[in-house]
Design an enzyme around this catalytic site. Structure first.
Site, PDB file in Angstrom:
ATOM      1  N   ARG A  54       0.813  -1.220   0.000  1.00 25.00           N
ATOM      2  CA  ARG A  54       0.000   0.000   0.000  1.00 25.00           C
ATOM      3  C   ARG A  54       0.846   1.270   0.000  1.00 25.00           C
ATOM      4  O   ARG A  54       0.403   2.329  -0.410  1.00 25.00           O
ATOM      5  CB  ARG A  54      -0.978  -0.032   1.188  1.00 25.00           C
ATOM      6  N   TYR A 107     -15.058  17.071 -15.640  1.00 23.99           N
ATOM      7  CA  TYR A 107     -15.433  15.659 -15.686  1.00 23.99           C
ATOM      8  C   TYR A 107     -16.544  15.415 -14.657  1.00 23.99           C
ATOM      9  O   TYR A 107     -16.453  15.883 -13.510  1.00 23.99           O
ATOM     10  CB  TYR A 107     -14.184  14.844 -15.350  1.00 23.99           C
ATOM     11  N   ASP A 179      -6.117  19.367 -14.015  1.00 21.44           N
ATOM     12  CA  ASP A 179      -6.356  18.000 -14.486  1.00 21.44           C
ATOM     13  C   ASP A 179      -5.973  17.994 -15.966  1.00 21.44           C
ATOM     14  O   ASP A 179      -6.646  18.596 -16.796  1.00 21.44           O
ATOM     15  CB  ASP A 179      -7.831  17.634 -14.295  1.00 21.44           C
ATOM     16  N   LYS A 204      -6.322   7.118 -19.369  1.00 27.16           N
ATOM     17  CA  LYS A 204      -6.566   7.642 -20.721  1.00 27.16           C
ATOM     18  C   LYS A 204      -5.272   7.668 -21.537  1.00 27.16           C
ATOM     19  O   LYS A 204      -4.752   6.631 -21.873  1.00 27.16           O
ATOM     20  CB  LYS A 204      -7.208   9.031 -20.603  1.00 27.16           C
TER      21      LYS A 204
HETATM   22  C1  LIG Z   1     -11.456   9.876 -16.743  1.00 28.16           C
HETATM   23  C2  LIG Z   1     -11.225  11.178 -16.113  1.00 28.16           C
HETATM   24  C3  LIG Z   1     -11.122  11.299 -14.728  1.00 28.16           C
HETATM   25  C4  LIG Z   1     -11.305  10.126 -13.788  1.00 28.16           C
HETATM   26  O1  LIG Z   1     -10.297   9.174 -13.976  1.00 28.16           O
HETATM   27  P1  LIG Z   1     -10.522   7.607 -13.660  1.00 28.16           P
HETATM   28  O2  LIG Z   1      -9.208   7.007 -14.053  1.00 28.16           O
HETATM   29  O3  LIG Z   1     -11.687   7.138 -14.455  1.00 28.16           O
HETATM   30  O4  LIG Z   1     -10.788   7.511 -12.195  1.00 28.16           O
HETATM   31  C5  LIG Z   1     -10.855  12.562 -14.188  1.00 28.16           C
HETATM   32  N1  LIG Z   1     -10.715  13.647 -14.986  1.00 28.16           N
HETATM   33  C6  LIG Z   1     -10.814  13.554 -16.327  1.00 28.16           C
HETATM   34  C7  LIG Z   1     -10.654  14.792 -17.159  1.00 28.16           C
HETATM   35  C8  LIG Z   1     -11.074  12.327 -16.939  1.00 28.16           C
HETATM   36  O5  LIG Z   1     -11.174  12.255 -18.265  1.00 28.16           O
END
Ligand SMILES: *Cc1c(COP(=O)(O)O)cnc(C)c1O
Length: 391
Positions: A54, A107, A179, A204
């Site tokens: 962890r 998001y 982000d 992503k």
């Molecule tokens: C997908 C996404 C998230 C969340 O990420 P996860 O890996 O699905 O938890 C947060 N911000 C943006 C802009 C995203 O595209």
């Protein structure tokens, strides 16, 4: 050694004069120590040493080192998902009574996290149109600890002037959290433009092959030490195999994004020329309201995501779906294969029609995540599907 002992302990050490060129997956949840001195110094961070799953292991450490270097940050923390990274970051940074200013275009799960979880813990968020730095600054209060924006918003691809905002916030000692999931460091390096923290859904573009769920936070070392301490208590740590896959994805990130951006620009231009399409959203197009800002902020293209409005609304989108042969519907983005999504039924489905309309998310809005295919194959697929929307 007897049978049972061999079964429990055997085969662990394989002598070799060579070492693996590709780092192995350290599929272990705990580490063994030789002396109490080693235990002490590893626990106190006096020398490198892994302890327990962890807390992180060699594969998460490799991902963190690469992400810190690629983003130009001092340190990084890998987490189990993008939301896991957001949770660790916000809980590490904010306390009851703190105030957050966030972009309205976010998001969906992030908006829900701020509204439904952070608010219960006594952290209030004010949502603003972050394309206007003046609106962000007007929302600041004496309790504002951080401003939170997306590098490119999803699905309408709005940008934030990070340089202008970063300079103003630095003067007030307020964190600027970006982000950067839709850009990745191959397109944008927010820390070099005035952001103080970068957070990613590595699910992503970072991993890039649709086979990982992961997240990463990057920032100053002392700040990341706090995020890691929170992450260890929350248990939003990333597993070794997913970290290994994310590192493998990173090796080709810049090459993928170069081609994906070029393909996305070609498709955006193609879509702009089609009579069935009323509007195309792509920061690389001169018609994008913030094209000049995109040219200033981005390198190597404007990213893999492009959205457009199909004339005829929901029924036309259904015909579009039926007409596609190659491009698949998938509610994510960043894969090497081109996919499309329909925000009205996926990321923004919980909003009322009025709220969707207020955000600019109409019933004809389609989002493309552009991959590495021959662009002519993609154009032919879209041509067939758009032809169908008219019938
Ligand atoms: C997908 C996404 C998230 C969340 O990420 P996860 O890996 O699905 O938890 C947060 N911000 C943006 C802009 C995203 O595209």
């Amino acid at each position: 050694m007897r049978f049972e002992t061999i079964a429990a302990r055997g085969g662990r050490d394989v002598p070799s004069a060579s070492r693996p060129l590709t780092p192995p997956i350290y599929q272990t949840s705990v580490y063994a120590f030789e002396t109490m001195e080693d235990v002490e110094s590893a626990w106190e961070g006096k020398q490198p040493g892994f302890l327990y799953g962890r807390y992180g292991g060699p594969n998460t450490a490799m991902l963190e080192a690469m992400m810190a270097a690629l983003e130009g940050g001092e340190a990084a923390v890998a987490c189990a998902s993008g939301m896991g990274a957001h949770t660790a970051l916000f809980l590490a940074l904010l306390a009851r009574g703190d105030h957050l200013v966030a972009a309205r275009d976010l998001y969906g799960t992030t908006t829900a996290f701020l509204n439904e979880e952070l608010s219960r813990l006594g952290v209030e968020t004010t949502f603003v149109d972050a394309t206007e730095p003046a609106q962000v600054l007007a929302a600041l209060t004496p309790g504002t600890r951080a401003v939170y924006v997306e590098s490119i918003s999803n699905p309408l691809l709005k940008l934030v002037d990070l340089e202008a905002l970063g300079a103003e916030l630095a003067r007030r000692s307020i964190e600027l959290i970006v982000d950067s999931s839709l850009t990745s460091p191959a397109v944008l390096r927010p820390l070099s433009l005035g952001a103080t923290v970068v957070v990613h859904s590595a699910t992503k573009l970072i991993s890039g092959h649709g086979d990982v769920t992961a997240g990463v936070v990057v920032g100053r070392r002392e700040q990341m030490d706090r995020v890691r301490a929170t992450m260890i208590k929350l248990g939003t740590n990333l597993g070794s195999f997913d970290a290994w896959l994310a590192v493998r994805g990173l090796r080709t990130l810049h090459v993928r994004l170069e081609r994906q951006s070029a393909n996305a620009l070609a498709l955006a231009r193609f879509l702009e020329g089609r009579q069935e399409v009323s509007r195309v959203y792509y920061p690389g197009l001169p018609s994008h309201p913030q094209h000049g800002l995109a040219q200033r902020l981005f390198k190597n293209g404007a990213g893999a995501i492009c959205s457009f409005d199909v004339k005829g609304g929901a029924p036309a989108v259904e015909r579009f779906m039926a007409g596609l042969r190659l491009i698949e519907f998938a509610p994510s983005f960043g894969d090497v294969a081109t996919t499309w999504s329909y925000p009205a039924r996926t990321s923004h489905r919980r909003l009322s029609d009025d709220d969707k309309a207020a955000l600019g998310i109409g019933p004809g809005l389609v989002r493309l995540s552009v991959g590495l295919e021959a662009v002519q194959d993609l154009i032919e697929d879209l041509t067939g599907a758009l032809d169908r929307t008219r019938s």
